[in-house]
Design a protein around this motif. Structure first.
Motif, PDB file in Angstrom:
ATOM      1  N   ASN A  95       0.845  -0.822  -0.091  1.00 41.45           N
ATOM      2  CA  ASN A  95       0.210  -0.472   0.018  1.00 41.45           C
ATOM      3  C   ASN A  95       1.045   1.518  -0.013  1.00 41.45           C
ATOM      4  N   VAL A  96       2.028   1.230   0.531  1.00 44.87           N
ATOM      5  CA  VAL A  96       3.132   2.002   0.534  1.00 44.87           C
ATOM      6  C   VAL A  96       3.625   2.618  -0.174  1.00 44.87           C
ATOM      7  N   ARG A  99       1.420   0.933  -4.472  1.00 43.88           N
ATOM      8  CA  ARG A  99       0.323   1.331  -4.370  1.00 43.88           C
ATOM      9  C   ARG A  99       0.636   2.718  -5.750  1.00 43.88           C
ATOM     10  N   ASN A 100       1.670   3.404  -4.846  1.00 45.63           N
ATOM     11  CA  ASN A 100       2.057   4.677  -5.203  1.00 45.63           C
ATOM     12  C   ASN A 100       2.836   4.595  -6.173  1.00 45.63           C
ATOM     13  N   ARG A 104      -0.316   5.105  -8.747  1.00 48.24           N
ATOM     14  CA  ARG A 104      -0.781   7.226  -8.434  1.00 48.24           C
ATOM     15  C   ARG A 104       0.475   7.293  -9.494  1.00 48.24           C
ATOM     16  N   PHE A 106       3.597   7.694  -8.764  1.00 46.75           N
ATOM     17  CA  PHE A 106       4.759   8.701  -7.904  1.00 46.75           C
ATOM     18  C   PHE A 106       6.218   7.938  -7.851  1.00 46.75           C
ATOM     19  N   ARG A 109       8.815  10.201  -8.112  1.00 40.97           N
ATOM     20  CA  ARG A 109       8.845  11.203  -6.855  1.00 40.97           C
ATOM     21  C   ARG A 109       9.557  11.256  -5.776  1.00 40.97           C
ATOM     22  N   ALA A 111      11.008  10.094  -2.241  1.00 40.22           N
ATOM     23  CA  ALA A 111      10.101   9.600  -0.694  1.00 40.22           C
ATOM     24  C   ALA A 111      11.018   9.977   0.029  1.00 40.22           C
ATOM     25  N   TYR A 127      10.533   6.533  -4.861  1.00 37.84           N
ATOM     26  CA  TYR A 127       9.362   5.550  -4.465  1.00 37.84           C
ATOM     27  C   TYR A 127       9.404   4.774  -5.126  1.00 37.84           C
ATOM     28  N   LEU A 352       4.575   7.905   3.991  1.00 38.06           N
ATOM     29  CA  LEU A 352       4.781   7.107   2.422  1.00 38.06           C
ATOM     30  C   LEU A 352       2.956   6.700   2.561  1.00 38.06           C
ATOM     31  N   ASN A 354       1.391   8.526   2.145  1.00 32.26           N
ATOM     32  CA  ASN A 354       0.097   9.566   2.003  1.00 32.26           C
ATOM     33  C   ASN A 354       0.861  10.103   0.234  1.00 32.26           C
ATOM     34  N   GLY A 355       2.346   9.355   0.366  1.00 31.19           N
ATOM     35  CA  GLY A 355       2.832   9.409  -1.566  1.00 31.19           C
ATOM     36  C   GLY A 355       3.804  11.060  -1.500  1.00 31.19           C
TER      37      GLY A 355
END
Ligand code: 6R9
Length: 680
Positions: A95-96, A99-100, A104, A106, A109, A111, A127, A352, A354-355
């Protein structure tokens, strides 16, 4: 009860409304939205938490027909338990990270901006890089035979591999037990044995300020001690080459001897080399354990607080989003160490989930100079900053000057955690650091609560300096009298919680009985925090300190925190710690330890001024009987003052008990040699 003097009331009556400019895009834009959401969280928990859960990936959904939160808090009716989303399956690491990256987008992005102890050591981790690194580490752990439910001890400084190894455990369903890297070999050994860990992850060495620490040496001593006790379970020790690869780059010679046992030890980089960077996550039950984190207990033996997968995931994610009013373009920095719960919830998991982009800081506030925090804020344009009152008081000593060199205009929200914040530190944080623009979220919570339980929300809650304000969603606080009556309205007593929220601890590892005795026995039906608390006429909660820090002077209940705050409001005082000392007439009296600001002299006049100040701030009942000069205070490595030790000094009792959590044992000697014999 304390009779507040006039100044006292004035201080407490000042209210700081949320800044208008935060409201436009805030998640909770005003007080009525907070109230509406709060009401929903209590009255319709299925709906409230169901909506939060919708943001996450579930391999299977909860069993239909079960309430989302099932529990028993009443020891007289059977075992205490909490179950959240029973029947659901998920994986926190998926999930952290996945999923990101996958859902999403990310992947690129950042981290973490890792910022080393020395300002020229830094590294950005995206990420997708983190995901790959975690997968390789998870595969290595599996190759070492670590399976779902096995415990892994992690004894690392603030390096990316710390986050990485926690997430690798979460991915394969192993239970991590992070031990703060400032703990001694004895403390590490005790924790390894209690949880029967099969793998230890550590590092060769680390600089803390200008001090080089041979971490592997300490880890070896810990393992040796485990063996002496005849029950070492550690099969493998994975060693991160942190000193050798990252921090030693500019040095002429290797200053560390890294002890090595080829049967057990393996270098992290060699173990991960060539290992596949994909790893199928283990789909875990909502109530499978996620981690153990030890917290000190009144008996001296630490308690292994157990948190579980789904509830902790949702609760840290949600508190992070709302309490810091997190937005996509934020750069967030929590200065805590991941060895404490604050780092688990608000450096690793909450951000994490929340991205978010966070700063991961290895250093200390005053190295290489006293402006380091402000330099890092400027460097990364930090917008949300979370630290502890003890750090604020330390930096206050150096005045405004070190801040003036840096641009702090990126800051939006400031946070504090760990102890009650005295108004003087609050105002300095608000005015000097936040330039009067930034709300301060004073977050009250515990290792046991998993996440914030009493806290303001930046755009919704008017602030009163020193108050943790109001409950977070799903949290039902209550104030209890000694006799076990729930007090209504304005009141002071024990802070308890009437029902669980998803992030609350589930048990003490291997000791359900201790869990029930410590937290549920005193007031059946309630979780007892161990903190004293006052509720004011507006329903705001004011933590008055641990109940064992309460004093009874001539039949009046006084909190040490309250007296300390009166003392630190004096211009010459940097820090104060107050303990009780037996008194023939009053029962107990106040013995105060005072750390002065640089270049201030400890004189009789100053003592008189301080006594007068406390009398004026709180009332004659709180007048200190003893005031001792304390160049340093005995603190735990996480910065909490060890009042137990100070009480013994005040009483001239040489038996100090277990000092293993003390950061600098030398201060104790100094304090003993300078103790006050006669009342001031
Ligand atoms: C998160 C953390 C918990 C104890 C807690 C209380 C004190 C924490 C506070 C606070 C007043 C705050 N505490 N936050 N007191 N205001 N905002 O610190 O966990 O290390 O388990 O300590 O810290 O006494 O009971 P932990």
């Amino acid at each position: 009860m304390v009779v507040p003097g006039p100044d006292h009331i004035e201080e407490r009556e000042r209210v700081y409304p949320p800044p208008e400019e935060l409201k436009a895009d805030a998640h909770v834009p005003d007080f009525s939205s907070y109230l509406a959401l709060y009401k929903k969280s209590i009255e319709e928990p299925e709906e409230f938490w169901g909506n939060v859960a919708d943001e996450f990936y579930w391999d299977s959904r909860p069993t239909a027909g079960h309430p989302i939160l099932q529990y028993n808090f009443d020891v007289t009716k059977g075992n205490v338990f909490v179950k959240f989303m029973e029947g659901a399956k998920t994986n926190l690491c998926y999930n952290v990270l996945d999923r990101n990256v996958l859902e999403r987008n990310f992947g690129d992005r950042v981290a973490y901006h890792w910022e080393g102890n020395s300002a020229d050591h830094q590294q950005d981790i995206t990420y997708s890089q983190l995901l790959k690194h975690v997968c390789r580490c998870a595969n290595v752990l599996r190759l070492m035979g670590v399976k779902k439910g096995d415990r892994v001890a992690i004894y690392l400084p603030m390096v990316p591999e710390l986050v990485c190894s926690m997430l690798a455990c979460a991915r394969i369903g192993a239970v991590h037990s992070v031990v703060f890297a400032g703990f001694s070999a004895d403390s590490l050994c005790e924790r390894i044995l209690d949880a029967q860990c099969s793998v230890l992850v550590t590092a060769d060495g680390v600089y803390r300020g200008d001090k080089l620490i041979n971490l592997k040496q300490i880890a070896n001593e810990a393992l040796e001690r485990c063996r002496e006790k005849g029950s070492s379970t550690v099969q493998k020790c994975v060693v991160v080459r942190h000193y050798a690869l990252r921090t030693n780059t500019g040095e002429a010679s290797n200053k560390l001897q890294t002890p090595w046992d080829a049967a057990v030890d393996v270098w992290w980089d060699e173990a991960l080399d060539g290992v596949c960077d994909e790893c199928e996550p283990e789909w875990l039950e909502a109530e499978d354990p996620l981690f153990i984190l030890y917290t000190s207990g009144s008996t001296g033996k630490p308690k292994g607080v157990v948190h579980t997968v789904a509830g902790y995931m949702l609760y840290t994610a949600l508190t992070f989003k709302y309490v810091f009013d997190y937005h996509f373009d934020d750069v967030y920095w929590c200065t805590a160490d991941i060895g404490w719960i604050t780092g688990h919830s608000y450096i690793t998991y909450g951000p994490l989930a929340n991205g978010a982009t966070s700063v991961l800081f290895e250093g200390i506030p005053v190295y290489p100079h006293v402006g380091r925090f402000w330099e890092v804020i400027e460097k990364y344009r930090v917008s949300k900053f979370y630290t502890a009152p003890t750090a604020i008081r330390l930096l206050m000593k150096y005045g405004r000057e070190p801040l003036l060199k840096y641009d702090l205009s990126s800051l939006r929200v400031l946070g504090t955690v760990g102890e009650p914040i005295n108004p003087e530190a609050w105002h300095w944080y608000h005015e000097v650091v936040g330039q009067g623009r930034c709300p301060i979220v004073d977050t009250f919570w515990q290792t046991e609560t998993g996440g914030h339980v009493l806290t303001p929300l930046p755009a919704a809650t008017a602030l009163k300096p020193g108050s943790a304000t109001l409950p977070f969603f799903g949290v039902q606080p209550s104030i209890m009298s000694e006799l076990g009556e729930e007090l209504e309205g304005e009141a002071e007593g024990y802070l308890v919680f009437r029902s669980p929220w998803p992030g609350i601890m589930r048990t003490v590892y291997g000791n359900q009985e201790r869990f029930e005795t410590t937290y549920f026995k005193k007031f059946p039906g309630f979780y007892v925090t161990g903190d004293g608390c006052r509720r004011d006429k507006d329903g705001y909660y004011w933590i008055t300190g641990r109940i064992d820090d309460m004093l009874n002077v001539s039949g009046h209940l006084l909190s040490t925190a309250e007296v300390e705050s009166a003392l630190t409001e004096h211009d010459s005082v940097a820090e104060a710690a107050v303990v009780s000392r037996p008194h023939a007439v009053k029962g107990e009296c106040l013995y105060c330890f005072i750390t002065l600001k640089d270049s201030t002299e400890f004189t009789h006049t100053l003592k008189d001024e301080l006594k007068k100040q406390v009398r004026e701030k709180i009332g004659p009942i709180a007048t200190p009987d003893f005031i001792q000069n304390a160049p340093g205070l005995p603190k735990t490595r996480s910065g909490k003052i060890m009042r137990r030790v100070l009480r013994q000094i005040a009483r001239n009792e040489k038996d100090l008990g277990d000092l293993s959590t003390l950061a600098d044992p030398k201060v104790v000697e100094v304090l003993f040699s300078q103790r006050c014999e006669a009342a001031a």
